[in-house]
Scaffold this active site. Structure first.
Site, PDB file in Angstrom:
ATOM      1  N   ASN A  15      64.400  92.590  43.290  1.00  0.00           N
ATOM      2  CA  ASN A  15      63.787  91.003  43.857  1.00  0.00           C
ATOM      3  C   ASN A  15      64.167  91.718  45.738  1.00  0.00           C
ATOM      4  OD1 ASN A  15      65.016  88.214  43.196  1.00  0.00           O
ATOM      5  ND2 ASN A  15      63.247  88.659  44.080  1.00  0.00           N
ATOM      6  N   CYS A  88      70.553  82.848  46.162  1.00  0.00           N
ATOM      7  CA  CYS A  88      69.785  83.696  45.487  1.00  0.00           C
ATOM      8  C   CYS A  88      70.846  85.094  44.563  1.00  0.00           C
ATOM      9  CB  CYS A  88      68.490  83.950  46.572  1.00  0.00           C
ATOM     10  SG  CYS A  88      67.946  85.629  45.705  1.00  0.00           S
ATOM     11  N   ASN A  90      69.915  88.033  43.690  1.00  0.00           N
ATOM     12  CA  ASN A  90      70.101  88.835  43.951  1.00  0.00           C
ATOM     13  C   ASN A  90      70.044  89.462  45.632  1.00  0.00           C
ATOM     14  OD1 ASN A  90      69.393  90.083  41.556  1.00  0.00           O
ATOM     15  ND2 ASN A  90      67.109  89.483  41.094  1.00  0.00           N
ATOM     16  N   ASN A 165      71.383  76.702  42.612  1.00  0.00           N
ATOM     17  CA  ASN A 165      68.881  76.276  42.504  1.00  0.00           C
ATOM     18  C   ASN A 165      68.984  76.100  41.336  1.00  0.00           C
ATOM     19  OD1 ASN A 165      69.684  78.644  41.478  1.00  0.00           O
ATOM     20  ND2 ASN A 165      68.014  79.640  42.426  1.00  0.00           N
ATOM     21  N   ASN A 198      62.421  77.087  39.477  1.00  0.00           N
ATOM     22  CA  ASN A 198      62.970  78.533  38.858  1.00  0.00           C
ATOM     23  C   ASN A 198      62.235  78.593  37.320  1.00  0.00           C
ATOM     24  OD1 ASN A 198      63.035  79.644  41.602  1.00  0.00           O
ATOM     25  ND2 ASN A 198      65.123  79.443  41.057  1.00  0.00           N
ATOM     26  N   CYS A 231      65.010  88.248  39.494  1.00  0.00           N
ATOM     27  CA  CYS A 231      65.671  87.187  39.835  1.00  0.00           C
ATOM     28  C   CYS A 231      67.401  86.834  39.657  1.00  0.00           C
ATOM     29  CB  CYS A 231      64.946  85.324  39.287  1.00  0.00           C
ATOM     30  SG  CYS A 231      65.789  83.947  40.446  1.00  0.00           S
TER      31      CYS A 231
END
Length: 293
Positions: A15, A88, A90, A165, A198, A231
């Protein structure tokens, strides 16, 4: 006049990210500029862009400082299409590595680096694989949204999970089916999440549990970026979903294999509810300079 930008390219299990420092919040890139930097043919190429900015210099940072005054740095993250994102998994490990390598922060073994994000404050520590990030409390959005993906013959039910998220996790029958899915096309989720999501496609490995650790394999289509090699928050959501489906007795520690490697997920109790942590490697690949119109 153009914008001269000194950047670093970093990655965590494949990623990858473009990172740059703008401590005082003076560089306000447009979505078009971000997308051009992340373009793999005409730009640097990345799944997203991370701006290192002081929490005091960005509006969202004020909320981070209210949560924890130690959150000096804010991770201003945008997807490859230029859209802002909450978090995020990663990326935050790579961001921690970037702050440390550039002398912007310090992190001794056993200490905690506090980072502000749009989904709240995240605590990062060093561990044997690289870094571990406490992503805080998670939420089961539940439902059974139907998910259609190219080359999968029938729609599958998904499970909504939010780890700062939004995610929709879909269980597939076997690894052959996982390989068949064509994630160059955006999966269709019905009903469509208001803010998008996602979408993770996951299969349990055989045996599912080895030495008290669950093992699964995952592919992901990230909102605003397309299919990525990994992810972090998606791996967390996938592990939480499999544990939910497996029921009582399922482990709280998981190894999630992704096309770019493997990450670890751990669930543990705290005073304010169950938290989930993500661990894995982070690498800074190269540096460069670019001028943007």
């Amino acid at each position: 006049m153009g914008i001269d930008l000194h950047f670093t390219k970093g990655q965590g299990t494949g990623n990858d990210f473009v990172l740059f420092t703008d401590a005082d919040g003076e560089i306000d890139l447009t979505p078009t500029q971000i997308a051009s930097l992340c373009d793999r043919h005409f730009g640097i190429g990345a799944d997203g862009l991370i701006r290192a900015v002081k929490s005091t210099m960005i509006a969202e940072g004020a909320r981070s400082l209210d949560e924890d005054a130690a959150a000096e740095w804010f991770m201003d993250y945008h997807n490859a299409d230029g859209s802002p994102a909450e978090m995020c998994g990663n990326g935050i490990r790579v961001y921690a590595k970037y702050l440390l390598e550039n002398g912007l922060a310090e992190l001794e073994q056993g200490d905690t680096l506090v980072i502000g994000t749009r989904s709240g404050v995240v605590d990062v520590q060093r561990n044997l694989t690289g870094f571990q990030a406490d992503l805080g409390r998670w939420r089961l959005d539940g439902g059974e949204p139907l998910v259609r993906a190219k080359n999968l013959q029938v729609a599958r039910p998904g499970l909504g999970i939010n780890v700062g998220n939004p995610h929709v996790v879909v269980a597939l029958a076997d690894e052959a089916e996982l390989e068949t899915a064509d994630l160059t096309f955006i999966p269709h989720v019905e009903p469509e999440p208001v803010e998008g999501a996602n979408v993770e496609f996951v299969v349990p490995l055989e045996p599912l549990v080895r030495n008290g650790v669950g093992h699964i394999r995952m592919r992901v289509h990230e909102r605003g970026s397309g299919e990525t090699l990994s992810c972090g928050t998606g791996a967390v959501a996938a592990a939480l979903a499999i544990r939910y489906w497996a029921g009582a007795g399922a482990p709280n520690q998981w190894r999630v294999e992704v096309p770019g490697g493997a990450v670890g997920v751990r669930m543990y109790a705290t005073e304010d509810g169950e938290h989930v942590a993500l661990s894995g490697p982070a690498e800074l690949v190269f540096q460069g300079d670019v001028t943007l119109d």
